[in-house]
Design an enzyme around this catalytic site. Structure first.
Site, short mmCIF file in Angstrom:
data_model
loop_
_atom_site.label_atom_id
_atom_site.label_comp_id
_atom_site.label_asym_id
_atom_site.label_seq_id
_atom_site.Cartn_x
_atom_site.Cartn_y
_atom_site.Cartn_z
N CYS A 1 -13.09 -1.96 14.01
CA CYS A 1 -14.23 -2.56 13.33
C CYS A 1 -15.27 -2.99 14.36
O CYS A 1 -14.98 -3.16 15.56
CB CYS A 1 -13.75 -3.75 12.50
SG CYS A 1 -15.08 -4.63 11.63
N CYS B 1 -13.04 -9.55 9.29
CA CYS B 1 -14.40 -10.08 9.13
C CYS B 1 -15.02 -9.71 7.80
O CYS B 1 -16.09 -10.21 7.46
CB CYS B 1 -15.29 -9.59 10.27
SG CYS B 1 -15.63 -7.82 10.23
N CYS C 1 -16.40 -5.78 14.69
CA CYS C 1 -16.06 -7.10 15.21
C CYS C 1 -15.05 -7.02 16.35
O CYS C 1 -14.70 -8.04 16.95
CB CYS C 1 -15.51 -7.99 14.09
SG CYS C 1 -13.88 -7.49 13.48
N CYS D 1 -12.66 -4.38 6.46
CA CYS D 1 -12.00 -5.06 7.58
C CYS D 1 -11.37 -6.35 7.07
O CYS D 1 -12.05 -7.20 6.49
CB CYS D 1 -13.01 -5.36 8.68
SG CYS D 1 -12.32 -6.32 10.07
N ASP E 1 -3.11 1.69 7.09
CA ASP E 1 -2.25 1.28 5.98
C ASP E 1 -1.98 -0.22 5.98
O ASP E 1 -1.98 -0.85 4.92
CB ASP E 1 -0.93 2.06 6.03
CG ASP E 1 -1.14 3.56 5.88
OD1 ASP E 1 -2.12 3.95 5.22
OD2 ASP E 1 -0.34 4.33 6.43
N ASP F 1 0.85 -1.18 0.00
CA ASP F 1 0.00 0.00 0.00
C ASP F 1 0.89 1.23 0.00
O ASP F 1 1.74 1.40 0.89
CB ASP F 1 -0.91 0.00 1.23
CG ASP F 1 -1.80 1.23 1.27
OD1 ASP F 1 -2.67 1.37 0.40
OD2 ASP F 1 -1.62 2.07 2.18
N GLU G 1 -1.81 -1.35 -5.87
CA GLU G 1 -3.07 -0.71 -6.22
C GLU G 1 -2.87 0.16 -7.45
O GLU G 1 -1.82 0.77 -7.64
CB GLU G 1 -3.55 0.14 -5.05
CG GLU G 1 -4.95 0.69 -5.21
CD GLU G 1 -5.44 1.44 -3.99
OE1 GLU G 1 -6.62 1.82 -3.95
OE2 GLU G 1 -4.62 1.65 -3.07
#
Length: 436
Positions: A344, A328, A346, A325, A353, A188, A272
């Protein structure tokens, strides 16, 4: 298994006064011929709808040399002039194929000063390079050896804005395949950290331009005070160019080391698809984004991976790697740039990052598992869609997604556990693109 590639080896050179004058004349003649040919081709199409190819411009060059006005073209080697016409032909071929814009005229002050010589216009023996129209060899600093038994097919001599001379020799080089490894990594790109890997490692952003910003500002202020057209202004301009060259050299060296390390240590690298051209329109971040040179890093990564038998997978720019996330699969509604850590529902606490890098790795390995292999969409809107969309029923039920609806066009429900970097049976909603 090794492979043979065309590889350019670039060295500093220090021409004598006579050689520098000859090269400067050649640069000017190359620019003149290129501009004349471009004007002729543009005029022929605009006025007569007539296509002019390389052979026609080569005949024009012969006629130009016979005129009194352009008789100076005979004073330099004809090979760089012919090569300029071939470069123009390549520019038009790229334009008609949609790979580049319409060729533009070369400027004396802004365009790159270079001349290309083929085998008929130079002699290379025993580490001595003698160019056409020159009596003695160029003084070259052989900072690294050429491949054993290498015979250059073309030689390009250039001079940068800082006044430094370079010679580039294009040779056949044998590239051995790197030993196969079973590791994969998601990468990333960012500004706080230049690169964040799915392993959790963060590579710092050295900010080369910011480190020399004060020196650059002083040099530019000194340039602004000089009278236009004066010798002192020319000297001040060179000082500004030297600061820029120092920044570019350090940045390029750092990116080469990073890309080589990633290609050596990993079989699969997932990145990306960033639209840097649009991102630099943000006036607040444009300077920092340009200094990071993400596009240059991607170019290095791709050609080195191709050399050494590695795989680079590019994930679609609209894939929500930061908002998803990695534990999950829940998708956060909003994720402004100011949020660097988030929790998150969860209960997993994410570094923005690192989480994005893990999601990119999972998405990239899912591409490999499902066999998608198409180029990224080049539209500027969100209406563009990639070849494959994978979604296990119920995996993201009730979670709004910016990627729209749709089932798996490949009729599969494969996903990847980003923490173990292996294909598993869990669900993952992705929009994916090219596997290179």
């Amino acid at each position: 298994m090794s492979r043979t590639v065309k590889r350019a080896f670039k060295y500093r050179c220090y021409p004598t006064g006579a050689q520098a004058a000859e090269l400067a004349r050649t640069f000017g003649c190359v620019r003149k011929v290129y501009n004349l040919a471009l004007a002729a081709r543009t005029e022929a199409w605009t006025l007569r709808r007539e296509r002019v190819n390389y052979n026609a411009t080569s005949a024009m060059l012969t006629a130009w040399k016979q005129t009194e006005e352009l008789a100076f073209l005979n004073d330099v080697s004809s090979v760089p002039l012919q090569q300029a016409l071939r470069h123009l032909q390549s520019g038009f071929a790229n334009f008609f194929a949609g790979r580049a814009g319409y060729p533009s005229f070369k400027s004396k002050k802004k365009s790159r000063r270079s001349a290309e010589y083929t085998t008929s216009a130079f002699r290379f023996r025993g580490g001595r390079l003698i160019l056409a129209k020159m009596a003695g060899p160029l003084d070259i600093v052989w900072s690294r050896p050429l491949p054993e038994g290498a015979s250059p097919s073309t030689v390009t001599v250039s001079q940068d804005a800082a006044g430094r001379w370079y010679v580039s020799l294009l040779c056949d080089d044998m590239i051995p395949d790197a030993p196969a490894v079973d590791t994969a990594v998601g990468v990333d790109a960012g500004l706080d950290s230049l690169l964040t890997l799915s392993t959790g490692e963060k590579i710092p952003n050295l900010r080369h331009e910011r480190a020399d910003r004060a020196r650059l500002a002083r040099a530019q202020r000194n340039l602004a005070r000089k009278e236009k057209g004066s010798s002192n202004r020319a000297k001040a301009r060179v000082k500004v160019a030297r600061v820029h060259a120092r920044i570019a050299d350090r940045r390029r060296d750092h990116l080469h080391k990073l890309s080589t390390r990633l290609v050596r240590d990993n079989q699969t690298i997932v990145i990306e698809d960033l639209t840097v051209r649009n991102m630099v329109k943000n006036r607040t971040l444009a300077r920092a984004i340009s200094d990071a040179a993400w596009r240059q890093f991607r170019t290095m990564l791709e050609y080195k991976a191709d050399w050494y038998g590695r795989e680079v997978i590019v994930v679609d720019r609209w894939y929500p790697s930061s908002k998803l996330c990695s534990a999950c699969g829940a998708l956060a509604e909003q994720m402004p740039l100011t949020v660097r850590k988030w929790t998150c529902r969860c209960g997993t606490v994410h570094d923005r990052d690192v989480n994005a890098a893990r999601n990119l790795l999972a998405a990239g390995l899912a591409v490999t598992a499902c066999g998608a292999g198409v180029r990224p969409q080049r539209e500027s809107s969100r209406t563009g869609r990639s070849a494959v969309k994978q979604e296990t029923p119920g995996a993201t039920q009730g979670i709004p997604s910016p990627l729209g609806r749709g089932g798996c066009q490949a009729n599969c429900s494969v996903s990847v556990d980003p923490r173990r970097a292996v294909v598993s049976a869990a669900g993952l909603s992705t929009v994916l693109i090219r596997s290179k």
